[in-house]
Design an enzyme around this catalytic site. Structure first.
Site, short mmCIF file in Angstrom:
data_model
loop_
_atom_site.label_atom_id
_atom_site.label_comp_id
_atom_site.label_asym_id
_atom_site.label_seq_id
_atom_site.Cartn_x
_atom_site.Cartn_y
_atom_site.Cartn_z
N HIS A 1 0.84 -1.20 0.00
CA HIS A 1 0.00 0.00 0.00
C HIS A 1 0.87 1.25 0.00
O HIS A 1 1.85 1.34 0.76
CB HIS A 1 -0.92 0.02 1.22
CG HIS A 1 -1.77 1.26 1.31
ND1 HIS A 1 -2.76 1.54 0.39
CD2 HIS A 1 -1.76 2.31 2.18
CE1 HIS A 1 -3.33 2.69 0.69
NE2 HIS A 1 -2.73 3.18 1.77
N SER A 2 0.51 2.20 -0.86
CA SER A 2 1.22 3.48 -0.98
C SER A 2 2.71 3.22 -1.28
O SER A 2 3.03 2.59 -2.29
CB SER A 2 1.02 4.30 0.29
OG SER A 2 1.38 5.65 0.08
N MET A 3 3.62 3.66 -0.43
CA MET A 3 5.04 3.36 -0.64
C MET A 3 5.24 1.85 -0.81
O MET A 3 6.07 1.40 -1.61
CB MET A 3 5.86 3.87 0.53
CG MET A 3 7.33 3.47 0.49
SD MET A 3 8.20 3.99 1.99
CE MET A 3 9.85 3.39 1.66
#
Length: 551
Positions: free
Chosen positions: A122-124
């Site tokens: 998730h995200s990074m």
């Protein structure tokens, strides 16, 4: 969820354990448990068949996935990563690039490929998971069956918007609060700013400066997940991930912003569980406990099978291939050629894996001095020697222990200018023998000789450096010859024997085999076990064969 799937959740919290390669390292001991390098995992059940490896967002660590083990079935285990400089790894400095972060994690994963697995980030974490898969591919290791990316723009879009890591501290933190990453109250806590501000800036700078490697599209399923109101990664941003796979792609959208995952955890995990359901049905215990085939120095196993997908979807076969083979499969223009390549390589891998402790897609092949593929012996616990041939959709695979082998099969068919072809492979005295045969028998004898000579060339590894007319045979028994190489001595006179085989009606075949290295010629003929193979109706991972002895 559980009533619908018939699966039972395992309710056990994440705990620290240590990997096998760190069992004796006192520096990894901590009060209350052991560290597992950069990963945390739950206690593993005996029936565990699949691994979900999770990568957290910027500033976070394994605790972001602390509840996930409660939500997955008991035959899936969750591994959660903690990056250097985060949570349990806070004693290390954070890494400045996504590539460096993925490198330390993929090095850990290279030592733990005992189960099939999927990546979720998730995200990074989406970028780290993507780059970790890239590094596994470059090192020719098994790839995730599925790559789940959440809440981050596709890597080819990085650099199209103004970076926030260059803002001053106050502006940077205000932007983080606007995105929902933390509350405004924390801005005024000096300890929080001192501890987490440098870490967040380093993480986000790593994301905003990530460079997409060339030819980055991965040969695995890719599913992009996101929130309807995500300002960081909009639905078009997530749809653009489809460019990063050469396999299937799907997009899932959930109600919420960039941190939709916090409120929709159960729904997200259910989507992932359903996605790997067919993998779990196909895999059962064959990945961990493959068939064990016994082979000793007095025997050669000669396998035959057809390059036909049968009742299995193509994706079942693809999962048995190495990453570079999946990429090669996409280069074929004709579907039939593609299917033959996929099934041939998948069946070969499945058979050879049954002689070793490796999984099918973990076997490595290398190219010999004359361009022929061969098994990389450095990966094997035994000196397994193999060779294969394909003609008309039929494959012959020869497997021996500590001796070189060559095999060839040919469809017997009409040949234009047969006399010229015979002259190219047979010395003058043999040409005279061919002239005494009827046309039908001359064709059959030609392909028999052709197959034996091709098998000899492949076994010796000489390629085209030895003309076919220089390969001579001295008959020793019915359908068995000793090989002589006229004017090109092998240094092993009487060491190589060549068998004439007829795998099926309408085919000619040849099998050549040398002595046990480094000994001299075998004193007695080997037993040759001819094995006809079909893929199991339920799964290409299983072997089902009928066996008969030749000679």
């Amino acid at each position: 969820m559980w009533a619908q799937s018939g699966l039972q959740p395992r309710r056990a919290p994440l705990q620290c354990v240590r990997p096998a390669h760190e069992k004796d390292s006192a520096r990894n001991r901590k009060e209350g448990g052991w560290r597992l390098g950069y990963f945390q995992r739950s206690p593993r059940d005996d029936d565990c068949q699949f691994r979900l490896i999770c990568f957290p967002h910027a500033g976070a660590g394994a605790s972001a996935y602390a509840r996930w083990q409660e939500l997955v079935p008991s035959n899936i285990e969750v591994w959660a990563a903690t990056y250097p400089g985060h949570e349990e790894q806070m004693q290390e400095p954070p890494l400045a690039t996504i590539s460096a972060c993925a490198k330390v994690l993929s090095d850990e994963l290279n030592r733990s490929q005992d189960l099939p697995f999927a990546f979720f980030g998730h995200s990074m974490g989406a970028l780290v998971a993507f780059e970790a898969a890239q590094q596994l591919r470059r090192s020719q290791r098994r790839l995730p069956l599925v790559l789940f990316v959440s809440g981050h723009i596709a890597p080819q879009r990085i650099g199209l918007r103004a970076p926030i890591h260059l803002l001053d501290d106050d502006q940077f933190l205000e932007r983080i609060v606007d995105l929902g990453g933390t509350t405004g109250d924390l801005l005024h806590v000096p300890e929080w700013r001192e501890l987490l501000l440098p870490l967040l800036k380093t993480d986000i700078a790593a994301c905003e400066t990530y460079k997409l490697p060339p030819n980055a599209s991965l040969p695995c399923r890719l599913i992009a997940l996101g929130g309807t109101d995500d300002e960081i990664a909009s639905e078009p941003d997530m749809l653009a991930w489809q460019e990063q796979t050469t396999y299937s792609f799907r997009q899932e959208v959930f109600a919420g912003d960039h941190f939709y995952l916090q409120s929709d955890t159960e729904d997200v995990v259910e989507v992932m569980t359903q996605e790997v359901d067919w993998d779990l049905e196909r895999i059962d215990c064959d990945w961990q406990k493959p068939d064990v085939l016994q082979l000793d120095e007095s025997m050669i196993h000669l396998w035959s099978f057809c390059c036909d997908l049968g009742e299995q979807p193509e994706r079942h076969w693809l999962e048995l291939l190495a990453p570079d083979e999946r990429e090669a499969a996409n280069e074929f223009q004709l579907d039939l050629d593609r299917q033959k390549f996929i099934v041939r390589r998948a069946m070969i891998r499945r058979i050879l894996a049954a002689y070793s402790s490796l999984n099918p897609d973990a076997l490595r092949f290398e190219v010999g001095s004359h361009g022929k593929p061969r098994l990389a012996l450095s990966d094997m616990t035994t000196e397994l020697r193999v060779n294969w041939s394909e003609s008309g959709g039929l494959v012959l695979l020869a497997v021996a222990l500590q001796r070189l082998v060559g095999v060839d099969c040919e469809v017997i068919r009409a040949v234009d200018d047969l006399e010229s072809m015979i002259a190219q492979i047979a010395p003058p005295e043999e040409v005279e023998r061919f002239n005494r045969y009827s046309e039908q028998r001359r064709t059959e004898e030609f392909f028999d000789l052709w197959a034996r000579k091709e098998a000899a060339v492949k076994g010796l590894g000489t390629g085209l450096t030895v003309p076919a007319t220089e390969l001579l045979f001295e008959e020793r028994a019915e359908s068995r010859w000793a090989l002589r190489v006229n004017s090109h001595p092998t240094g092993q006179d009487d060491a190589w024997l060549v068998e004439s085989i007829a795998p099926f009606a309408g085919y000619a075949g040849g099998l050549a085999y040398g002595p046990l290295a480094p000994s001299t010629a075998p004193r007695t003929p080997l037993s040759i076990d001819f094995r006809s193979l079909e893929a199991d109706a339920a799964s290409p991972v299983r072997l089902r064969c009928a066996s008969r002895m030749l000679g």
